[in-house]
Design an enzyme around this catalytic site. Structure first.
Site, short mmCIF file in Angstrom:
data_model
loop_
_atom_site.label_atom_id
_atom_site.label_comp_id
_atom_site.label_asym_id
_atom_site.label_seq_id
_atom_site.Cartn_x
_atom_site.Cartn_y
_atom_site.Cartn_z
N ASP A 160 0.76 -1.33 0.00
CA ASP A 160 0.05 -0.11 -0.27
C ASP A 160 0.74 1.26 0.02
O ASP A 160 0.78 2.04 0.80
CB ASP A 160 -0.91 -0.02 1.28
CG ASP A 160 -1.85 1.24 1.30
OD1 ASP A 160 -2.28 1.55 0.15
OD2 ASP A 160 -2.05 1.66 2.19
N GLU A 416 4.44 -7.89 7.40
CA GLU A 416 3.20 -8.47 7.08
C GLU A 416 3.17 -9.67 6.13
O GLU A 416 2.34 -9.95 5.36
CB GLU A 416 2.23 -7.53 6.92
CG GLU A 416 1.93 -6.46 7.76
CD GLU A 416 0.72 -5.67 7.65
OE1 GLU A 416 -0.06 -5.89 6.75
OE2 GLU A 416 0.58 -4.86 8.66
N ASN A 469 1.64 -5.72 13.76
CA ASN A 469 0.67 -4.57 13.22
C ASN A 469 -0.56 -4.80 13.46
O ASN A 469 -1.19 -5.62 13.02
CB ASN A 469 1.09 -4.45 11.76
CG ASN A 469 2.57 -4.20 11.53
OD1 ASN A 469 3.26 -4.11 12.07
ND2 ASN A 469 3.00 -4.30 10.27
N TYR A 471 -4.64 -2.92 13.77
CA TYR A 471 -5.75 -1.80 13.49
C TYR A 471 -7.10 -2.03 14.41
O TYR A 471 -8.00 -1.76 13.77
CB TYR A 471 -5.74 -1.70 12.15
CG TYR A 471 -4.36 -1.08 11.57
CD1 TYR A 471 -4.01 0.11 11.38
CD2 TYR A 471 -3.54 -1.92 11.02
CE1 TYR A 471 -2.92 0.75 10.68
CE2 TYR A 471 -2.30 -1.67 10.24
CZ TYR A 471 -1.87 -0.23 10.38
OH TYR A 471 -0.85 0.08 9.96
N GLU A 507 3.03 -1.37 13.98
CA GLU A 507 2.06 -0.26 13.21
C GLU A 507 0.57 -0.08 13.82
O GLU A 507 0.37 -1.12 14.38
CB GLU A 507 1.69 -0.80 11.61
CG GLU A 507 2.80 -0.64 10.93
CD GLU A 507 2.46 -1.21 9.37
OE1 GLU A 507 1.11 -1.26 9.12
OE2 GLU A 507 3.35 -1.57 8.48
#
Length: 598
Positions: A160, A416, A469, A471, A507
């Site tokens: 990304d 990742e 990571n 979110y 992250e």
């Protein structure tokens, strides 16, 4: 590969500037055979994509060509002349007056060629560099190329951030003596107040070698003869986070008499170094024997117009913002950064987690996004032995380039990857062994994606630090920070209890539009980003084994086209032009308090 330096026996010429530029096919079948037939010019260093208004250039898939004339200094008559490209994204070919002198695959590490037999001191030559931006299943990072119904080649990739390409870093012409140093490896330790400096020197021909350690004032503090050994610096000043202190290792190649008075010195090379130790002990990450807690960011080499082109003005300003906000570290997500960045970190005491370009080794994420079965990630037709060989080459080049930087405290092997999927261990175990063999002095890590948990991950036991990571509150439980907090706490506890290693956040972040505000918990607002971070920090502070927090991202950055991205990724704490969002002030308060207490 040694970085070009000016010494008593070496000189360098920087070839940055404006070069002639053409797309492949627009300048004839053999663009290297003569002057480029083009009116276009491109800046070096810079990615070419955003320099021009023509969409055919921005969207080009394939090779482009750079060309300029170069004059060799007339004093280099008896020297070996080398041409060095700091980076060509993602493949480079170098021609001198039509002769191919170098080829290299990998967009973020340097390569060079000895062009002595192709050039003459005092005369000009034509330098042509072809740069190919294509990504496939056997490149790092990977990608695929498709052809649209209109016949246009299109590059698809699994990461990304925008696939900027070109000569994004400097190009050099430099000279070395006939007998010269080809490599220097420095490893340091602390024995009480005494610094130990292990050194290994390689030369292109057998010759006596002398090494001297100089302190920051230029005074000699230790010396020895031989191509390898250990220097001892009494009362050494350690390199510390936030308090950098650098020594110089002066390596001299002597003539056969081994002259002690300076006469008969064939080559001189100076390599800065810092005396410090790095260690993982239990659930602690230690620098110089003291616990270290990471505060900082995942970053990108990304600025308007320049793309991934290195820019010293942004370098200085970004480090000023790191200091302002209380960051003590960053990760080179998701590729090795320019050497100038690491040198700056060395001088200013910023800690670096140095990462390869292995991002996108994950087909399971596509299944998670679409809900459909996905192709196996670890397979010959996707990411198999050939991909791993390319990955290994990247690791060798990364460690060879950055091994002497005191700021670099840990290698990150991948971002990742699909590490909960069958075949992951077979892919990573040889790479872990390779990394430890190349550099046993530094811990290693990887970053685990959301689909890899403490319960199903297959590789975390191979590494020293678990970096995750996460979110929660953005991709999962969006707008529901109470639920997100429970998810995050359960997730981190599972990693800590399963592996008993230091755990850090690689992250965590939320897309935020600057200037968008609300009195409610509304995603994309500046208030939501601030509250999102506060939720994460409450969870982090509950675990003694938690050793650091790297926000995603330092600044907004360009991405590929997509309906979920409007003008790029907006998870930056700073805008792309480096203006702080509200969360930056909240992070500043937390990190300055944390660093003051630790």
């Amino acid at each position: 590969m040694l970085r070009p330096r000016s010494t008593a026996t070496r000189e360098k010429v920087n070839l940055d500037g404006v070069w002639r530029f053409a797309l492949d096919g627009a300048a004839g079948p053999e663009p290297w055979s003569g002057p480029l037939a083009t009116r276009l010019e491109a800046a070096v260093p810079a990615s070419y994509n955003d320099l021009f208004t023509d969409p055919a250039i921005r969207d080009h898939v394939g090779r482009v060509w750079y060309q300029r004339t170069v004059r060799v200094p007339r004093g280099w008559t008896n020297e070996r002349v080398l041409l060095r490209v700091d980076a060509a994204t993602h493949e480079g070919r170098v021609y001198v007056d039509g002769a191919l002198v170098a080829e290299h695959v990998g967009g973020y590490t340097p390569f060079e060629a000895d062009v002595t037999d192709h050039v003459r001191a005092g005369e000009e030559f034509r330098l042509t560099i072809g740069v190919n931006n294509e990504l496939t299943n056997v490149t790092i990072p990977p990608g695929t190329i498709t052809v649209s119904r209109s016949g246009r080649r299109e590059q698809q990739y699994k990461h990304d951030f925008y696939n900027y390409a070109g000569l994004s870093r400097s190009v050099w012409l430099h000279c070395v003596p006939a007998v010269h140093v080809t490599d220097v490896t420095i490893t340091t330790g602390l024995d009480g107040t005494t610094g130990t400096v292990g050194y290994a020197v390689e030369t292109n021909a057998p010759a006596p070698v002398r090494v001297r350690a100089l302190d920051a004032d230029g005074a000699e503090v230790a010396a020895a003869h031989g191509t390898d050994g250990v220097l001892r610096i009494d009362g050494a000043t350690p390199w510390r986070p936030g308090a950098a202190y650098l020594y110089d290792l002066v390596v001299e190649v002597l003539d056969e008499d081994g002259d002690e008075d300076g006469d008969g010195v064939l080559d001189v090379y100076r390599e800065p170094f810092g005396v410090r130790t790095v260690e993982v002990r239990g659930t602690e990450f230690l620098i110089n024997g003291e616990p270290f807690y990471f505060t900082g960011f995942g970053k990108h080499e990304d600025t308007p117009v320049r793309g991934k082109g290195h820019d010293d003005a942004y370098l200085v300003h970004d480090f000023q913002l790191l200091e302002w906000i209380g960051a003590n570290s960053f990760r080179t997500s998701h590729y090795p950064y320019a050497e100038e960045v690491l040198e700056f970190a060395d001088r200013h005491g910023i800690v670096v987690v140095d990462e390869t370009a292995a991002v996108g080794l994950n087909l399971a994420v596509q299944g998670g996004l679409t809900g459909r079965p996905h192709d196996p990630t670890w397979a010959p037709e996707t990411f198999g032995d050939a991909t791993r060989d390319a990955h290994a080459r990247h690791l060798r080049e990364l460690i060879a380039r950055d091994k002497n930087h005191p700021s670099v405290v840990m290698w990150c092997l991948a971002n990742e990857a699909s590490t909960a999927e069958e075949g992951a261990r077979e892919y990573f175990e040889p790479l872990v062994g390779l990394t430890r063999g190349l550099d046993p002095s530094r811990p290693i890590t990887f970053t685990a994606w959301l689909g890899a948990t403490g319960g199903n991950d297959l590789v975390a036991d191979l590494f020293d630090v678990v970096t995750v990571n996460r979110y929660y509150g953005w991709y999962i439980a969006n707008g529901d920070l109470e639920t997100a907090e429970r998810y995050l706490e359960d997730d981190l506890r599972a990693w800590i209890e399963k592996f008993g290693k230091p755990v850090m956040m690689g992250e965590y972040g939320a897309d935020t539009l600057p200037g968008l505000h609300s009195v409610w918990d509304v995603p994309w607002t500046e208030e939501y980003q601030r509250d999102y971070f506060e939720m994460n920090h409450r969870v982090f502070d509950r675990f003694d084994a938690f050793v650091g927090e790297h926000v995603w991202n330092f600044a907004d950055f360009a991405t590929s086209n997509g309906i979920h991205r409007v003008d790029g990724n907006k998870k930056g704490v700073f805008t792309r032009d480096r203006r702080p969002k509200s969360a930056a002030h909240a992070l500043r308060a937390r990190w300055r308090d944390l660093n003051g207490r630790r």
